[in-house]
Design an enzyme around this catalytic site. Structure first.
Site, short mmCIF file in Angstrom:
data_model
loop_
_atom_site.label_atom_id
_atom_site.label_comp_id
_atom_site.label_asym_id
_atom_site.label_seq_id
_atom_site.Cartn_x
_atom_site.Cartn_y
_atom_site.Cartn_z
N SER A 120 0.83 -1.20 0.00
CA SER A 120 0.00 0.00 0.00
C SER A 120 0.87 1.25 0.00
CB SER A 120 -0.93 0.00 1.22
OG SER A 120 -0.18 0.01 2.42
N ASN A 121 0.25 2.36 -0.35
CA ASN A 121 0.97 3.63 -0.43
C ASN A 121 1.42 4.09 0.96
OD1 ASN A 121 0.87 6.87 -0.59
ND2 ASN A 121 1.31 6.04 -2.61
#
Length: 520
Positions: free
Chosen positions: A191-192
């Site tokens: 994920s970011n």
């Protein structure tokens, strides 16, 4: 500055922008300045008397542009697109000219209601479940946030409050602070970085979970983590599922994750910051399976849908959870239409977001959707994906390279075969030359380079330019030119018609975009 001077300055500025974009290929994509360069050339204090606007434009060229990384350049292939179009620029100009602050309906009804209308347009264009739209009978609706980071934080804070209230209803004696101290959230390790930041800002630890060979977070992995945490006395409350990861544009298995979230009362937020724009094309909507079971969905119009930053579309299935979380009233915020503030067609958006004030961002969405239309937006997405596929075919034509994993959307990840050090050297040499800008990522145990089609100005010639730059630097590192020379390969493919190019791709073990279904 009077209106006549403004007319001249604004007209000259528009010409400046047009000239900048039309000649952007002539500028090195990366800057050569050193930290602190601007402080050496700017005055140390505000000028006592007004400067001439002509001098400001000269300084734009001589002082500001040398320190700019040219995100709109076709040679910018790092990160993801920074959305931009003439249609959106005009919308920005109109918004700046009106200068309204639309924190509630009464402060500018058009500011609120145009946003409601645009979020309905966009939601229908993406074929989102009806319950996410303001036009539905339920409490769902859409809002323009500043970024996907803000949307993730808004979702977490709402999930946090919802969980606390749910547990308090079951056990009123339980202390709220105790409940909040036990909350835990989840996301994949792909994920970011903004998801981890969401945990820091929301005071809820985020567990980053492992992924499968396709870099996808699966339901079984989430289930195991949730059950482990419950045994330890923690309370699961929030999951960010990624719809197109930053590193490789991979997709978490939303269907599987949604089942776990529903079973354990976990708010499911879908972060589709980049890839969500592709849903304007019907051939990519099979990726949406499970979205109807999510609580919120977000993507950045300012990445891949030709709208300038900041414009991030967020939909929620039940906006009441946002209002319960963010509603703070003062007498000066009251108005005679307050009783309609929960009306899905005229909401007070201050209850749906972190800040009180908000810009008229719906204008640039309105101008872009109208001036491009559905077909124009679809053509833009499909063009970028075709160009990425062409780039992948170039890489596969050189036996020294490999494309891993399979290309996704307009992102192609590749590496030099053998030791990772070769690939690191290659990227370093390319970035040092400032003719092409890419950034690295990791896939399994490999160091890879990301090539993204980022600019709406990109053409096949730009793809060829990028490949020539990559191959020439690889030749220097390996001192063994490819059996198919760069110029010969590019010349051959440039002279082919479309059907011949498609045949060439297939004959060279070309693999189509791995997430695309056949066109209908």
């Amino acid at each position: 500055m009077d209106s006549e001077e403004f007319r001249q300055f604004a007209g000259a500025s528009i010409e400046f922008i047009i000239n900048y974009l039309e000649n952007i290929r002539e500028r090195p994509v990366l800057t050569s300045v050193e930290p602190g360069y601007l402080h050496k050339v700017l005055p140390t204090e505000t000028p006592q008397k007004p400067d001439k606007w002509q001098d400001i434009l000269k300084d734009m060229e001589n002082i500001i542009l040398p320190g700019i990384v040219h995100w709109q350049s076709p040679q910018f292939s790092a990160y993801f697109p920074a959305g931009q179009s003439y249609a959106s620029i005009v919308g920005e100009l109109l918004s700046a000219g009106l200068a309204v602050i639309g924190f509630n309906w009464i402060t500018s009804p058009a500011c609120t209601e145009l946003e409601v209308a645009m979020m309905n347009w966009l939601g229908k264009l993406l074929d989102l479940p009806e319950e996410f739209l303001n036009s539905s009978e339920g409490p769902g609706g859409g809002i323009i946030q500043g970024s996907a980071s803000e949307a993730s934080l808004v979702g977490m804070l709402a999930a946090k409050q919802r969980t606390v209230r749910r547990i308090k209803e079951t056990d009123p004696t339980m202390d709220e602070a105790v409940i909040k101290g036990k909350l835990v959230a989840y996301a994949s390790n792909q994920s970011n970085s903004s998801v981890e930041k969401t945990g820091l800002l929301g005071s809820v630890p985020v567990r980053l979970l492992g992924v499968d060979k396709n870099c996808s977070l699966r339901g079984e992995t989430l289930l195991q983590a949730v059950q482990e945490d419950i045994k330890k006395g923690f309370i699961p409350c929030y999951l960010v599922a990624t719809f197109g990861t930053t590193g490789t544009c991979a997709f978490d298995n939303i269907e599987e994750l949604a089942e776990v979230c529903q079973k354990y009362n976990i708010w499911l937020h879908i972060d589709a910051a980049y890839a969500g724009a592709a849903l304007v094309c019907p051939e990519y909507r099979h990726l949406m399976k499970g979205i109807d079971k999510s609580d919120s969905f977000n993507f950045n119009l300012h990445k891949w849908l030709l709208v300038n930053f900041d414009c991030s579309a967020m939909w929620v299935k039940n906006s009441n959870y946002l209002v319960d979380t963010f509603n703070v009233d003062r007498i000066y915020l009251e108005h005679h239409h307050n009783q309609h503030s929960q009306n899905s067609m005229a909401p007070d958006y201050r209850h749906w977001q972190i800040p009180l004030g908000r810009r008229f961002r719906a204008l640039k969405l309105w101008t872009t959707l109208r001036l491009y239309g559905v077909e124009g937006l679809q053509n833009s997405i499909r063009k970028d994906i075709r160009l990425a596929e062409l780039f992948a075919s170039y890489v596969r034509s050189d036996e020294r390279f490999e494309v891993i994993p399979e290309p996704s959307m307009a992102l192609v990840c590749f590496r030099l075969k053998g030791d990772d050090e070769f690939t690191k050297q290659l990227l370093n040499k390319i970035v040092e030359r400032k003719k092409l800008y890419m950034v690295p990522a990791t896939y399994e145990s490999f160091y890879i380079i990301r090539y993204v089609v980022c600019s709406r100005l990109t053409t096949e010639k730009d793809i060829e330019f990028a490949w020539n730059e990559i191959q020439s630097q690889a030749n220097e590192i390996l001192q063994s030119p490819s059996q198919i020379s760069s110029n010969t390969f590019v010349q051959k493919t440039s002279n082919m018609d479309i059907n011949t190019k498609e045949s060439f791709k297939i004959s060279n073990n070309y693999h189509p975009n791995n997430i695309t279904e056949k066109s209908q």
